[in-house]
Scaffold this motif. Structure first.
Motif, short mmCIF file in Angstrom:
data_model
loop_
_atom_site.label_atom_id
_atom_site.label_comp_id
_atom_site.label_asym_id
_atom_site.label_seq_id
_atom_site.Cartn_x
_atom_site.Cartn_y
_atom_site.Cartn_z
N MET A 102 0.81 -1.21 0.00
CA MET A 102 0.00 0.00 0.00
C MET A 102 0.85 1.27 0.00
N GLU A 150 6.03 -4.05 -7.86
CA GLU A 150 5.38 -3.36 -8.96
C GLU A 150 3.90 -3.73 -8.93
N LEU A 151 3.05 -2.75 -9.18
CA LEU A 151 1.63 -3.02 -9.10
C LEU A 151 0.85 -2.11 -10.04
N LEU A 152 -0.31 -2.64 -10.44
CA LEU A 152 -1.22 -1.85 -11.26
C LEU A 152 -1.85 -0.75 -10.43
N ARG A 153 -2.10 0.36 -11.08
CA ARG A 153 -2.80 1.47 -10.43
C ARG A 153 -3.93 1.95 -11.35
N PRO A 154 -4.94 2.57 -10.74
CA PRO A 154 -5.09 2.85 -9.31
C PRO A 154 -5.37 1.59 -8.50
N THR A 155 -5.06 1.70 -7.21
CA THR A 155 -5.22 0.58 -6.29
C THR A 155 -6.31 0.92 -5.28
N ARG A 174 -13.39 4.38 -8.64
CA ARG A 174 -12.15 5.02 -9.08
C ARG A 174 -11.43 4.20 -10.15
N CYS A 231 -10.27 1.17 -10.04
CA CYS A 231 -9.06 0.50 -9.55
C CYS A 231 -8.80 -0.76 -10.37
N GLN A 232 -7.53 -1.06 -10.55
CA GLN A 232 -7.13 -2.28 -11.24
C GLN A 232 -6.63 -3.35 -10.28
#
Length: 224
Positions: free
Chosen positions: A54, A65-70, A144, A146-147
């Protein structure tokens, strides 16, 4: 990041001090469009790992590494539902997106439909059940667009029937909207509704893969 993953963690380590390691060289990935669960006993490092993902903590070593938005869903939905009515709360997270009023209304409607609660748009938050509040928190994240969805023991305050109903709802939502979701839990019954699972012990990622295999392994350990 590998495009087939919504979240990738590589050799992540975190310690509060030199003699207090919490996570050590954790590596894992959550495929895009799937719901995976993170298991572990109290003190295993689950909450710390989620805070690292987070962005609330910074790792000493490793990358993520992460997709956004979260989107985030916490144990107690009362800690994140801040507006007096359902519709207003789902709309609250859209204030920074410079949307027109009609676009906001559309996002709210679509998000509530996604969690099967469109009939509650005008309902006061205080009048909702615990399970409904968690679904409203999820709707706020969906609004929002989010992905990646991170859920920290979202069934902790729910009765057994509501627990399984929520995980089934999230599984269906992940599949419909091609989301990536990581669900922290200690309830083995919830493993029946996920695509895969990770097992964290003593700050180490000790196993991952088929949820039924991990469930059987944990039950065997508990009986021995």
């Amino acid at each position: 990041m590998n495009p087939t993953y919504g979240l990738q963690v590589d050799r992540l380590s975190f310690a509060w001090s030199a003699d207090r390691p919490v996570l050590q060289n954790c590596s894992f990935g959550v495929p895009q469009g799937q719901l995976w669960m993170l298991l572990g006993s109290n003190g295993s490092g689950k909450s710390t790992l989620l805070k690292l993902i987070m962005g609330l903590l910074s790792p000493q070593t490793g990358t993520l590494e992460l997709l956004r938005p979260t989107g985030f869903v916490f144990q107690n939905p009362d800690h994140q539902l801040v507006m007096p009515t359902v519709g207003a709360d789902v709309a609250f997270g859209l204030v920074e997106e410079n949307l027109s009023p009609s676009q906001v209304r559309q996002r709210v409607r679509e998000s509530l439909e996604a969690v099967n609660l469109s009939h509650l748009e005008r309902r006061p938050i205080y009048a909702l059940s615990g399970g409904q509040k968690q679904r409203i928190a999820i709707a706020g994240a969906i609004a929002r667009h989010c992905q990646l969805l991170l859920l920290d023991e979202p069934t902790a305050l729910l009765d057994p029937d509501s627990q399984l109903d929520l995980v089934r709802q999230v599984r269906a939502l992940v599949q419909r909207q091609n989301l990536t979701a990581l669900w922290v839990t200690h309830r083995l019954a919830e493993l029946d509704y996920c695509d895969g699972a990770f097992l964290l012990q003593g700050g180490h990622m000790v196993d991952q893969g088929d949820p039924q295999r991990l469930k059987a392994q944990i039950l065997t350990t508990q009986r021995s």
